[in-house]
Design an enzyme around this catalytic site. Sequence first.
Site, short mmCIF file in Angstrom:
data_model
loop_
_atom_site.label_atom_id
_atom_site.label_comp_id
_atom_site.label_asym_id
_atom_site.label_seq_id
_atom_site.Cartn_x
_atom_site.Cartn_y
_atom_site.Cartn_z
N LYS A 144 0.92 -1.21 0.05
CA LYS A 144 0.08 0.11 0.01
C LYS A 144 0.98 1.32 0.11
O LYS A 144 2.05 1.28 0.47
CB LYS A 144 -0.83 -0.09 1.21
CG LYS A 144 -1.98 -1.20 1.04
CD LYS A 144 -3.07 -1.35 2.19
CE LYS A 144 -3.88 -2.18 2.46
NZ LYS A 144 -5.02 -2.19 3.34
N TYR A 186 -12.40 -1.75 -3.26
CA TYR A 186 -12.86 -1.90 -1.96
C TYR A 186 -14.40 -1.59 -1.77
O TYR A 186 -15.03 -1.17 -0.75
CB TYR A 186 -12.37 -0.69 -1.23
CG TYR A 186 -10.71 -1.35 -0.67
CD1 TYR A 186 -10.50 -2.52 0.24
CD2 TYR A 186 -9.59 -0.63 -1.00
CE1 TYR A 186 -9.41 -3.00 0.51
CE2 TYR A 186 -8.28 -1.07 -0.46
CZ TYR A 186 -8.12 -2.28 0.04
OH TYR A 186 -7.22 -2.72 0.72
N PHE A 219 -15.12 4.30 7.48
CA PHE A 219 -13.84 4.59 7.15
C PHE A 219 -13.73 4.74 5.49
O PHE A 219 -12.60 4.79 5.00
CB PHE A 219 -12.85 3.75 7.70
CG PHE A 219 -13.09 2.14 7.40
CD1 PHE A 219 -12.81 1.76 6.05
CD2 PHE A 219 -13.61 1.40 8.47
CE1 PHE A 219 -13.04 0.27 5.99
CE2 PHE A 219 -13.83 -0.10 8.20
CZ PHE A 219 -13.49 -0.58 7.02
N ARG A 233 -2.41 -14.60 4.42
CA ARG A 233 -3.30 -13.81 5.36
C ARG A 233 -2.56 -13.90 6.85
O ARG A 233 -2.10 -13.07 7.67
CB ARG A 233 -4.53 -14.17 5.44
CG ARG A 233 -5.44 -13.99 4.25
CD ARG A 233 -6.06 -12.53 4.23
NE ARG A 233 -6.94 -12.20 5.16
CZ ARG A 233 -7.34 -10.90 5.12
NH1 ARG A 233 -7.35 -10.32 4.12
NH2 ARG A 233 -8.17 -10.62 6.36
N THR A 268 -5.57 -7.06 10.64
CA THR A 268 -5.68 -5.68 9.79
C THR A 268 -4.99 -4.59 10.76
O THR A 268 -4.62 -3.73 10.26
CB THR A 268 -7.39 -5.28 9.94
OG1 THR A 268 -8.05 -6.71 9.23
CG2 THR A 268 -7.70 -4.27 9.01
N ARG A 285 2.57 -6.82 8.84
CA ARG A 285 1.92 -5.67 9.10
C ARG A 285 2.80 -5.42 10.85
O ARG A 285 2.69 -4.01 10.96
CB ARG A 285 0.53 -5.87 9.50
CG ARG A 285 -0.34 -5.78 8.01
CD ARG A 285 -1.74 -6.23 7.88
NE ARG A 285 -2.49 -5.62 6.98
CZ ARG A 285 -3.64 -6.25 6.74
NH1 ARG A 285 -4.25 -7.33 7.29
NH2 ARG A 285 -4.39 -5.97 5.35
N ASN A 294 -2.06 0.20 6.92
CA ASN A 294 -1.27 -1.14 7.44
C ASN A 294 -0.67 -1.83 6.33
O ASN A 294 -0.44 -3.24 6.40
CB ASN A 294 -2.61 -2.03 7.91
CG ASN A 294 -3.54 -2.30 6.75
OD1 ASN A 294 -3.54 -1.73 5.63
ND2 ASN A 294 -4.62 -3.06 7.05
N HIS A 342 -2.11 -5.34 1.29
CA HIS A 342 -3.47 -6.09 1.29
C HIS A 342 -3.17 -7.72 0.99
O HIS A 342 -2.09 -7.83 0.33
CB HIS A 342 -4.10 -5.31 0.10
CG HIS A 342 -5.21 -6.42 -0.59
ND1 HIS A 342 -6.47 -6.33 0.23
CD2 HIS A 342 -5.25 -7.20 -1.50
CE1 HIS A 342 -7.29 -7.08 -0.44
NE2 HIS A 342 -6.71 -7.72 -1.52
N GLU A 382 -9.43 -9.95 -8.13
CA GLU A 382 -8.40 -8.64 -7.93
C GLU A 382 -7.25 -8.92 -8.78
O GLU A 382 -6.87 -7.90 -9.12
CB GLU A 382 -8.15 -8.68 -6.17
CG GLU A 382 -9.19 -8.38 -5.62
CD GLU A 382 -9.09 -8.76 -3.76
OE1 GLU A 382 -9.88 -8.42 -2.93
OE2 GLU A 382 -7.75 -9.18 -3.61
#
Length: 139
Positions: A11, A51, A59, A87, A93, A104, A114, A117, A128
């Site tokens: 990100k 998203y 948010f 993950r 998250t 993270r 964070n 993704h 995606e």
Amino acid sequence: MKTNRTFTMIKPDAVENGYIGAILAKINEAGFKIVALKMTQMSKRDAQLFYAVHAQRPFFSSLVDFMVSGPIVAAILEKENAVEDFRKLIGATNPADAEDGTIRKLFAASIQNNAIHGSDSDENAMIESYFHFATREMF
Ligand code: ATP
Ligand code: MG
């Protein structure tokens, strides 16, 4: 697309902080093979679509602003059990809740900013991946 694949984005915060190389090294060390890779910047419409599942969340507009604030690095990763294992590698998250050694925990600053993704299902990994890559860019 094969189901032993997942999709990721480094990100804008992590790109800005100079963590592209360190994060890609972590990904490789964890046994993932990079089968597609590009640096790009999402438009507002891109981020809203990507998203869209969070469109009703408080948010959402802040998340969209963050995701378009600078370049990202998009990648498709291959490994047995890719979605679930990735993950685990990225962690919770909220980096405050992420386990030691996760991406993270190491590189993220806040629940929004964070660092990375990771797709949450094989189906979303495929959606995606095709959102960001043409077939000829997937190896
Ligand atoms: P991602 O989909 O980016 O891999 P995730 O699956 O861990 O993250 P989601 O619930 O899908 O988490 O949220 C998508 C993104 O929205 C988060 O990664 C984070 O950047 C942002 N986000 C989630 N919850 C919050 C929150 N409470 N406040 C601010 N931003 C949030
Ligand atoms: Mg998610």
